[in-house]
Design an enzyme around this catalytic site. Structure first.
Site, PDB file in Angstrom:
ATOM      1  N   ASP A 193       0.840  -1.196   0.000  1.00 58.37           N
ATOM      2  CA  ASP A 193       0.000   0.000   0.000  1.00 58.37           C
ATOM      3  C   ASP A 193       0.881   1.255   0.000  1.00 58.37           C
ATOM      4  O   ASP A 193       1.757   1.388  -0.834  1.00 58.37           O
ATOM      5  CB  ASP A 193      -0.976  -0.061   1.181  1.00 58.37           C
ATOM      6  CG  ASP A 193      -2.035   1.011   1.156  1.00 58.37           C
ATOM      7  OD1 ASP A 193      -2.998   0.877   0.380  1.00 58.37           O
ATOM      8  OD2 ASP A 193      -1.903   1.981   1.918  1.00 58.37           O
TER       9      ASP A 193
ATOM     10  N   TYR B  54      -1.531  11.340   1.684  1.00 57.10           N
ATOM     11  CA  TYR B  54      -2.379  11.645   0.525  1.00 57.10           C
ATOM     12  C   TYR B  54      -2.364  13.142   0.230  1.00 57.10           C
ATOM     13  O   TYR B  54      -2.382  13.557  -0.932  1.00 57.10           O
ATOM     14  CB  TYR B  54      -3.814  11.202   0.792  1.00 57.10           C
ATOM     15  CG  TYR B  54      -3.977   9.710   0.937  1.00 57.10           C
ATOM     16  CD1 TYR B  54      -4.199   8.897  -0.170  1.00 57.10           C
ATOM     17  CD2 TYR B  54      -3.914   9.102   2.196  1.00 57.10           C
ATOM     18  CE1 TYR B  54      -4.348   7.519  -0.035  1.00 57.10           C
ATOM     19  CE2 TYR B  54      -4.066   7.731   2.340  1.00 57.10           C
ATOM     20  CZ  TYR B  54      -4.275   6.944   1.222  1.00 57.10           C
ATOM     21  OH  TYR B  54      -4.420   5.588   1.363  1.00 57.10           O
TER      22      TYR B  54
ATOM     23  N   HIS C  86      -7.220  -6.508  -0.884  1.00 64.42           N
ATOM     24  CA  HIS C  86      -6.133  -5.543  -0.743  1.00 64.42           C
ATOM     25  C   HIS C  86      -5.130  -5.892   0.359  1.00 64.42           C
ATOM     26  O   HIS C  86      -3.925  -5.778   0.156  1.00 64.42           O
ATOM     27  CB  HIS C  86      -6.720  -4.155  -0.477  1.00 64.42           C
ATOM     28  CG  HIS C  86      -5.701  -3.064  -0.389  1.00 64.42           C
ATOM     29  ND1 HIS C  86      -4.904  -2.701  -1.456  1.00 64.42           N
ATOM     30  CD2 HIS C  86      -5.330  -2.266   0.646  1.00 64.42           C
ATOM     31  CE1 HIS C  86      -4.108  -1.709  -1.088  1.00 64.42           C
ATOM     32  NE2 HIS C  86      -4.337  -1.426   0.179  1.00 64.42           N
TER      33      HIS C  86
END
Length: 314
Positions: free
Chosen positions: A101, A228, A293
């Protein structure tokens, strides 16, 4: 979990919590969002038993590692700088790298900036994303996927309040249990689709969830969200690396239900020659059927086997 040691190291101006076990060549594990060193609990024990020194930090902004408040403190240069200092503090010249990730994203930039420090890289979930010289990330994603796309929504300074409304445990449970492929959206109304009757996946116990939620209750989510929020700044700062290839041996492992892998265009990139062009030493791509995921937890033993099979070549 028995025998895992926990230490705090001062690296690159911050205090970093590190979990480690074993003796031998270092395997450095990098977690993603919203996770902690704990995501690697199975691999730490297994790799230590196989004769390696497994090292898993809480990355900057997470868990028991310092969390600077400024978004500008979460660029690739800061986080890779943390890892360079960590590797030096371990007393080794280079490491085997395993990442997932956001950890995978950071791993790619560690390989770009300091390939001399990485013997080989086992990457989970997130393939290399070459910098586009004209397309800034967030405006591009907003145009393609809309305002509700999760990376766009994470830019909102009110996101922490939205998470707090539902509680860390409920949000973490939803994120980790989600198996819906394709780009993830967070609509304004009930963005995490919290359901009272949602069940934990078999690979995540209530005790596991409690460990995560307790830490996020203590620290909040701002540190993780700042990665982010620094995406556009990273795009600006990494202009000199446009077109640079990743020159370390790589193995890529992903689940066929992974939300990143199933984002439009990604499978074509991974399997159509683009990935190999950007990562010339790409050794293998493995797609695990029926896996989503959080592959290193959902398919812990398979993941460990892929790690060991790859790194023992070097």
């Amino acid at each position: 979990m028995e025998g895992i040691e926990h230490i705090t190291l001062n690296v690159n101006g911050i205090n970093m919590h590190v979990a480690e076990k074993g003796k031998g060549p270092v395997v450095l594990f990098l977690h993603g969002f919203p996770e902690l060193w704990y995501t690697w609990r199975h691999q730490i024990v297994a790799l230590a038993d196989l004769g390696y020194r497994a090292v898993a930090p809480d990355l900057r902004g997470y868990g028991d590692t310092d969390a600077p408040a400024d978004v500008a403190s979460y660029t690739y240069f800061h986080v890779v700088g943390d890892l360079v200092a960590l590797i030096e503090s371990l007393g080794v010249e280079s490491v085997f790298l395993v990442a997932h990730d956001w950890g995978a994203m950071i791993g790619w930039y560690l390989c770009l900036f300091r390939p001399d420090l990485v013997k080989a890289y086992l990457c989970l979930s997130v393939a290399f994303r070459p910098r586009h010289p004209k397309l800034k990330p967030i405006p591009t994603m907003r145009a393609v996927f809309g305002d509700d796309y999760y990376m766009c929504r994470f830019q909102d300074p009110g996101m922490e309040d939205e998470i707090a409304k539902y509680g860390s445990e409920a949000v973490l449970k939803k994120i980790m249990a989600d198996r819906k492929p394709g780009p993830a959206s967070l609509p304004k109304e009930n963005p995490f689709a919290i359901s009272a009757d949602a069940k934990l996946p078999l690979w995540l116990s209530q005790d596991d969830l409690k460990y995560y939620s307790t830490k996020f209750d203590q620290t909040g989510f701002t540190g993780g969200l700042n990665y982010y929020r620094a995406l556009d700044l990273n795009w600006e700062l990494t202009a000199p690396w446009t077109g640079v290839k990743v020159m370390v041996p790589v193995k890529f492992v992903v689940g066929d239900l992974d939300l990143v892998y199933t984002t439009p265009g990604m499978r074509e990139y991974v399997h159509g020659g683009g990935f190999k062009k950007d990562v010339p030493m790409l050794d293998d791509v493995v797609v695990l059927k029926g896996a989503a995921h959080f592959i290193n937890q959902e398919r812990a033993q398979e993941t460990t086997t892929h790690i060991h099979d790859f790194i023992q070549k070097f």
